[in-house]
Design a protein around this motif. Sequence first.
Motif, PDB file in Angstrom:
ATOM      1  N   LEU A  20       0.845  -1.478   0.058  1.00 52.55           N
ATOM      2  CA  LEU A  20       0.369  -0.215  -0.198  1.00 52.55           C
ATOM      3  C   LEU A  20       0.805   1.159  -0.152  1.00 52.55           C
TER       4      LEU A  20
ATOM      5  N   ARG B  11       0.647   4.409  -2.767  1.00 57.47           N
ATOM      6  CA  ARG B  11       0.878   5.421  -2.357  1.00 57.47           C
ATOM      7  C   ARG B  11       1.568   6.668  -3.668  1.00 57.47           C
TER       8      ARG B  11
ATOM      9  N   VAL C 187      -5.289   7.519  -0.243  1.00 53.78           N
ATOM     10  CA  VAL C 187      -5.013   7.850   1.186  1.00 53.78           C
ATOM     11  C   VAL C 187      -6.180   8.819   1.996  1.00 53.78           C
TER      12      VAL C 187
ATOM     13  N   TYR D 170      -8.033   2.899   2.407  1.00 56.71           N
ATOM     14  CA  TYR D 170      -6.949   3.158   0.779  1.00 56.71           C
ATOM     15  C   TYR D 170      -8.029   2.711   0.004  1.00 56.71           C
TER      16      TYR D 170
END
Length: 139
Positions: free
Chosen positions: A56, A60, A67, A78
Amino acid sequence: MNQQECTDLLTQHGIKPTANRIVVLRALAMAGRPMSLTELEYQILSIDKSGVFRALTLFRDHHLVHVIDDSDGLGVRYELCHSHGDGEDDDLHVHFFCERCHCTYCLEQTPVPPVDVPEGFVAASANYVVKGICAHCAK
Protein backbone atom coordinates in the motif's frame (compact mmCIF):
# COMPACT_ATOMS: atom_id res chain seq x y z
CA MET A 1 -9.73 -7.37 -12.44
CA ASN A 2 -7.74 -10.30 -13.78
CA GLN A 3 -4.02 -10.93 -13.30
CA GLN A 4 -3.02 -9.41 -16.64
CA GLU A 5 -5.01 -6.23 -15.93
CA CYS A 6 -3.31 -5.98 -12.53
CA THR A 7 0.11 -6.50 -14.09
CA ASP A 8 -0.60 -3.83 -16.70
CA LEU A 9 -1.85 -1.34 -14.11
CA LEU A 10 1.14 -1.88 -11.83
CA THR A 11 3.53 -1.49 -14.76
CA GLN A 12 1.72 1.67 -15.92
CA HIS A 13 2.40 3.15 -12.47
CA GLY A 14 6.05 2.15 -12.48
CA ILE A 15 5.62 -0.72 -10.00
CA LYS A 16 7.16 -4.15 -10.48
CA PRO A 17 4.23 -6.63 -10.55
CA THR A 18 5.06 -9.19 -7.85
CA ALA A 19 2.62 -11.86 -6.68
CA ASN A 20 1.89 -10.07 -3.37
CA ARG A 21 1.30 -6.71 -5.07
CA ILE A 22 -1.13 -8.32 -7.51
CA VAL A 23 -3.05 -9.91 -4.60
CA VAL A 24 -3.31 -6.56 -2.77
CA LEU A 25 -4.33 -4.74 -5.95
CA ARG A 26 -7.01 -7.33 -6.75
CA ALA A 27 -8.40 -7.10 -3.20
CA LEU A 28 -8.72 -3.32 -3.50
CA ALA A 29 -10.33 -3.60 -6.93
CA MET A 30 -12.81 -6.23 -5.76
CA ALA A 31 -13.79 -4.20 -2.68
CA GLY A 32 -15.12 -1.35 -4.77
CA ARG A 33 -14.77 1.05 -1.83
CA PRO A 34 -12.00 2.44 0.36
CA MET A 35 -10.58 -0.21 2.71
CA SER A 36 -8.60 0.04 5.93
CA LEU A 37 -5.40 -1.92 6.47
CA THR A 38 -7.24 -4.12 8.96
CA GLU A 39 -10.04 -4.88 6.48
CA LEU A 40 -7.48 -5.79 3.83
CA GLU A 41 -5.52 -7.90 6.31
CA TYR A 42 -8.66 -9.97 7.07
CA GLN A 43 -9.47 -10.28 3.38
CA ILE A 44 -5.93 -11.29 2.36
CA LEU A 45 -4.92 -14.18 4.58
CA SER A 46 -1.92 -15.20 2.45
CA ILE A 47 0.10 -12.03 3.19
CA ASP A 48 1.00 -10.70 6.62
CA LYS A 49 0.06 -7.19 7.74
CA SER A 50 3.52 -5.75 7.08
CA GLY A 51 3.51 -7.13 3.51
CA VAL A 52 0.11 -5.58 2.81
CA PHE A 53 1.27 -2.28 4.33
CA ARG A 54 4.47 -2.23 2.24
CA ALA A 55 2.44 -2.78 -0.93
CA LEU A 56 0.00 0.00 0.00
CA THR A 57 2.86 2.39 0.78
CA LEU A 58 4.46 1.66 -2.59
CA PHE A 59 1.07 2.08 -4.32
CA ARG A 60 0.62 5.46 -2.58
CA ASP A 61 4.08 6.64 -3.60
CA HIS A 62 3.30 5.78 -7.24
CA HIS A 63 -0.21 7.31 -7.21
CA LEU A 64 -1.96 3.96 -7.56
CA VAL A 65 -4.01 4.47 -4.38
CA HIS A 66 -5.50 7.41 -2.56
CA VAL A 67 -5.05 7.54 1.20
CA ILE A 68 -8.17 8.87 2.87
CA ASP A 69 -8.30 9.98 6.49
CA ASP A 70 -10.73 7.62 8.19
CA SER A 71 -13.66 9.62 9.49
CA ASP A 72 -14.08 7.49 12.61
CA GLY A 73 -10.58 8.41 13.78
CA LEU A 74 -9.15 4.89 13.55
CA GLY A 75 -6.58 5.49 10.81
CA VAL A 76 -6.73 5.68 7.05
CA ARG A 77 -8.44 3.90 4.19
CA TYR A 78 -7.01 3.09 0.77
CA GLU A 79 -8.75 3.14 -2.59
CA LEU A 80 -7.61 2.61 -6.13
CA CYS A 81 -6.69 5.80 -7.90
CA HIS A 82 -7.90 6.14 -11.46
CA SER A 83 -5.06 8.45 -12.50
CA HIS A 84 -3.16 7.52 -15.59
CA GLY A 85 0.37 7.11 -14.32
CA ASP A 86 2.68 7.67 -11.39
CA GLY A 87 2.94 11.45 -11.82
CA GLU A 88 0.00 12.90 -9.92
CA ASP A 89 -3.59 12.16 -8.93
CA ASP A 90 -6.08 13.43 -11.47
CA ASP A 91 -9.23 11.86 -10.03
CA LEU A 92 -9.73 13.48 -6.62
CA HIS A 93 -13.33 13.14 -5.52
CA VAL A 94 -15.53 13.51 -2.45
CA HIS A 95 -16.11 10.60 -0.05
CA PHE A 96 -19.10 9.79 2.14
CA PHE A 97 -18.69 8.29 5.61
CA CYS A 98 -21.70 6.48 7.08
CA GLU A 99 -21.90 7.20 10.80
CA ARG A 100 -23.99 4.06 11.34
CA CYS A 101 -22.10 1.26 9.51
CA HIS A 102 -18.74 3.11 9.46
CA CYS A 103 -18.21 2.45 5.74
CA THR A 104 -16.61 5.01 3.45
CA TYR A 105 -18.00 5.37 -0.07
CA CYS A 106 -16.56 7.09 -3.13
CA LEU A 107 -18.65 9.82 -4.70
CA GLU A 108 -16.65 9.65 -7.91
CA GLN A 109 -18.95 12.01 -9.80
CA THR A 110 -18.42 14.72 -7.18
CA PRO A 111 -14.98 16.36 -7.55
CA VAL A 112 -13.21 17.95 -4.61
CA PRO A 113 -13.98 21.66 -4.89
CA PRO A 114 -11.04 23.99 -5.38
CA VAL A 115 -9.73 25.62 -2.21
CA ASP A 116 -7.82 28.89 -2.28
CA VAL A 117 -4.95 28.81 0.20
CA PRO A 118 -3.18 31.90 1.49
CA GLU A 119 -0.15 33.25 -0.34
CA GLY A 120 2.97 31.27 0.49
CA PHE A 121 1.05 28.06 1.20
CA VAL A 122 1.30 25.13 -1.20
CA ALA A 123 -1.53 22.60 -1.15
CA ALA A 124 -0.37 19.02 -1.77
CA SER A 125 -3.61 17.06 -1.36
CA ALA A 126 -7.17 17.31 -0.12
CA ASN A 127 -9.53 15.01 1.73
CA TYR A 128 -13.18 15.95 1.45
CA VAL A 129 -15.49 13.72 3.48
CA VAL A 130 -19.23 14.16 3.93
CA LYS A 131 -20.65 12.41 7.00
CA GLY A 132 -24.16 11.06 7.42
CA ILE A 133 -26.18 7.88 6.89
CA CYS A 134 -25.68 5.80 3.74
CA ALA A 135 -28.59 4.64 1.56
CA HIS A 136 -28.36 1.06 2.88
CA CYS A 137 -28.52 2.11 6.54
CA ALA A 138 -31.26 4.68 5.89
CA LYS A 139 -33.69 1.92 4.79
